[in-house]
Design an enzyme around this catalytic site. Structure first.
Site, mmCIF file in Angstrom:
data_model
loop_
_atom_site.group_PDB
_atom_site.id
_atom_site.type_symbol
_atom_site.label_atom_id
_atom_site.label_comp_id
_atom_site.label_asym_id
_atom_site.label_seq_id
_atom_site.Cartn_x
_atom_site.Cartn_y
_atom_site.Cartn_z
ATOM 1 N N GLU A 1 0.830 -1.202 0.000
ATOM 2 C CA GLU A 1 0.000 0.000 0.000
ATOM 3 C C GLU A 1 0.865 1.253 0.000
ATOM 4 O O GLU A 1 1.962 1.260 0.576
ATOM 5 C CB GLU A 1 -0.937 0.063 1.217
ATOM 6 C CG GLU A 1 -2.229 -0.714 1.069
ATOM 7 C CD GLU A 1 -2.112 -2.143 1.548
ATOM 8 O OE1 GLU A 1 -3.101 -2.899 1.400
ATOM 9 O OE2 GLU A 1 -1.046 -2.509 2.073
ATOM 10 N N THR A 2 0.351 2.281 -0.643
ATOM 11 C CA THR A 2 0.920 3.627 -0.549
ATOM 12 C C THR A 2 -0.170 4.549 -0.026
ATOM 13 O O THR A 2 -1.313 4.493 -0.488
ATOM 14 C CB THR A 2 1.430 4.115 -1.915
ATOM 15 O OG1 THR A 2 2.509 3.270 -2.334
ATOM 16 C CG2 THR A 2 1.922 5.547 -1.842
#
Length: 299
Positions: A48-49
């Protein structure tokens, strides 16, 4: 016109660079489109970012959005923790307040600082109230999907879907060895997760040889990654499951140390606190983090 966007890799739930679970963090995402954010998340290629944007909610400091390499998700524990750590240390939030509050798709997520001798040792996020629901699936099918024997399933505890923001399938396993040797059928597991609207499949055991209270592994092919090293959302949901299913004594406060990521050489530790509150509980997930990479993206 090319935009220069600052980005960071933050290793969450660890005190060691290259341990724990790496998250991308974009602290100034206000000029990015949804397409920009998805492309950046794909380029950074982490599970995830997190992207920080201005919030219109008077009770929040920022709006936070999370993207995997393939899609937006409503909540991510390790990216929340990594973002809070970055804001506390690199952006001086420790000097401004004793916490930071993110507005997410699942509601407000407050994250507070845990200090020792004026040093930040961990940050602790409060997740949304836990929920548990049944699932119509046999232990034999689950065992086959995650690549363990049916006899490895710990039938003292139920296989259920638990949620502190997003749904996770909780799979009780008798031994750490069985969890470490699990070889999931990722294509079939992805199909099952999508059929039941499950974000990840979370294996857990109390068999830890005293090293932790609980040991876990987390598979999530349906959100674009095979295995998440150290999972804040799933372990928070696990705490809620253990409490609501009366596996941990109700009306008592519990503090759990959970180990994860060792099988894939990203060892991390999470600290889950469960505080009774009427018929439910407040779940807090804490850990340390390390900024490992910083740079600029040209968009």
């Amino acid at each position: 016109m090319t935009k220069k966007i600052e980005f960071y890799y933050v290793d969450a739930f660890t005190t060691e660079t290259f341990g724990g679970n790496p998250a991308g963090v974009i602290p100034n995402a206000e000029n990015l489109t949804d397409e920009d954010m998805q492309k950046i998340a794909n380029e950074l290629n982490l599970s995830e970012t997190a992207f920080l944007l201005p919030s219109t909610n008077a009770n929040a400091n920022y709006k936070i959005r999370y993207f995997t390499p393939t899609k937006e998700v409503d909540f991510c524990g390790h990216a929340t923790l990594g973002t809070a750590w970055l804001m506390a240390t690199k952006y001086n939030w420790m000097d401004k307040d004793d916490k930071i509050v993110f507005e997410s798709n699942i509601g407000l997520i407050p994250v507070k600082w845990l200090m020792e001798n004026n040093q930040l040792t961990r940050v602790s996020m409060t997740q949304v109230r836990p929920q548990v629901k049944s699932i119509d699936i046999s232990p034999a099918v689950v065992a086959d999907l995650v690549g363990i024997l049916e006899t490895d399933i710990d039938d003292r505890y139920p296989i259920k879907i638990a949620n502190t923001g997003v749904p996770h399938l909780m799979v009780p396993v008798k031994t750490r060895q069985a969890i470490d040797q699990a070889e999931p059928n990722l294509n079939e597991l992805k199909k099952m997760n999508n059929d039941f609207n499950i974000s990840t499949t979370h294996l857990f055991t109390f068999d830890t040889n005293g090293q932790f209270d609980i040991y876990t592994r987390d598979f999530c092919p349906n959100i674009g990654i095979d295995e998440d090293p150290v999972t804040g959302a799933a372990n928070g949901a696990l705490g809620g499951y253990l409490y609501l299913e009366n596996i941990l004594a109700q009306q008592e406060r519990h503090q759990l140390m959970i180990g994860q990521g060792h099988t894939i050489n990203r060892p991390g530790i999470l600290y889950v606190t469960i505080t009774p509150d009427a018929e439910n509980a407040v779940i807090e997930v804490a850990g340390a983090a390390v900024v490992s990479i910083e740079g600029k993206i040209f968009v």
